[in-house]
Design a protein around this motif. Structure first.
Motif, short mmCIF file in Angstrom:
data_model
loop_
_atom_site.label_atom_id
_atom_site.label_comp_id
_atom_site.label_asym_id
_atom_site.label_seq_id
_atom_site.Cartn_x
_atom_site.Cartn_y
_atom_site.Cartn_z
N GLU A 173 3.68 1.38 0.65
CA GLU A 173 4.89 1.27 1.47
C GLU A 173 6.16 1.35 0.62
N VAL A 174 6.18 0.62 -0.50
CA VAL A 174 7.35 0.66 -1.38
C VAL A 174 7.52 2.06 -1.96
N ALA B 52 0.72 10.57 -12.44
CA ALA B 52 1.80 9.60 -12.66
C ALA B 52 2.33 9.06 -11.32
N GLU B 53 2.43 9.93 -10.32
CA GLU B 53 2.85 9.48 -8.99
C GLU B 53 1.83 8.52 -8.40
N ALA B 54 0.54 8.83 -8.56
CA ALA B 54 -0.51 7.94 -8.06
C ALA B 54 -0.45 6.58 -8.76
N GLU B 55 -0.16 6.58 -10.06
CA GLU B 55 -0.02 5.33 -10.79
C GLU B 55 1.19 4.53 -10.30
N PHE B 56 2.26 5.23 -9.95
CA PHE B 56 3.44 4.57 -9.39
C PHE B 56 3.08 3.90 -8.07
N VAL B 57 2.37 4.62 -7.19
CA VAL B 57 1.95 4.07 -5.91
C VAL B 57 1.07 2.84 -6.13
N LYS C 232 10.61 6.99 -2.38
CA LYS C 232 10.66 8.46 -2.34
C LYS C 232 11.62 8.95 -1.27
N ILE C 233 11.55 8.37 -0.08
CA ILE C 233 12.46 8.78 1.00
C ILE C 233 13.91 8.49 0.60
#
Length: 167
Positions: A147-148, A136-141, A153-154
């Motif tokens: 960059e976004v 799911a994180e990879a899909e978000f990226v 995340k930061i």
């Protein structure tokens, strides 16, 4: 403007686009995707996959998956970590126990207390959760760009780490 004309209401779009609402929508979307992926996980027993596929497993059940340590926790500690009431956590633990994800054992430090621990099935569920979160994180990226995603995340880490200081 005359007294008979109603005042023009202020712009209303902010109610749909403020940060809290966007964070809530994003969290629900992310959790729904994680549960969808877990429903398809081959390492999860079929009965649990079926529960996830039929929306019987909710984001509330994920609290246990997110917060239960590998050495086990008392329900009160688990509820504190998850930020929910002890009774709500006890109910969730009861459901997860019935599904074979967790067991309650005597606490070695206090025989009157019980510790909730993952079962072997629960550990398989935890691995499926890990894999689903990673996907799911990879899909978000992929959806927003590297960059976004990094900035989001930061920013969220900084905001969440300061959660106790807001009045």
């Amino acid at each position: 403007m005359t007294e008979l004309q109603p005042a023009i209401p202020p712009a209303d779009a902010w109610r749909q686009t403020h940060l809290g609402r966007l964070l809530g929508h994003a969290m629900r979307r992310f959790d729904a995707r994680v549960l969808q992926l877990m429903a398809r996980a081959v390492e999860v027993p079929l009965a649990l996959s079926n529960l996830a596929a039929r929306d019987q497993v909710s984001a509330a059940h994920i609290h246990i998956t997110r917060h239960l340590s590998l050495v086990g926790d008392r329900i009160t500690d688990l509820a504190d970590k998850a930020g929910i009431a002890k009774q709500s956590m006890a109910d969730l633990v009861g459901q997860c126990e019935a599904w074979g994800l967790v067991t309650r054992e005597v606490d070695p430090l206090d025989a009157r207390a019980r510790r909730v621990r993952f079962t072997a099935t629960g550990l398989a569920w935890l691995q499926a959760f890990h894999d689903a979160v990673a996907q799911a994180e990879a899909e978000f990226v992929e959806a927003v760009g590297e960059e976004v995603a990094t900035v989001v995340k930061i920013g969220l880490e900084a905001y969440a780490s300061d959660s106790g200081t807001l009045a």
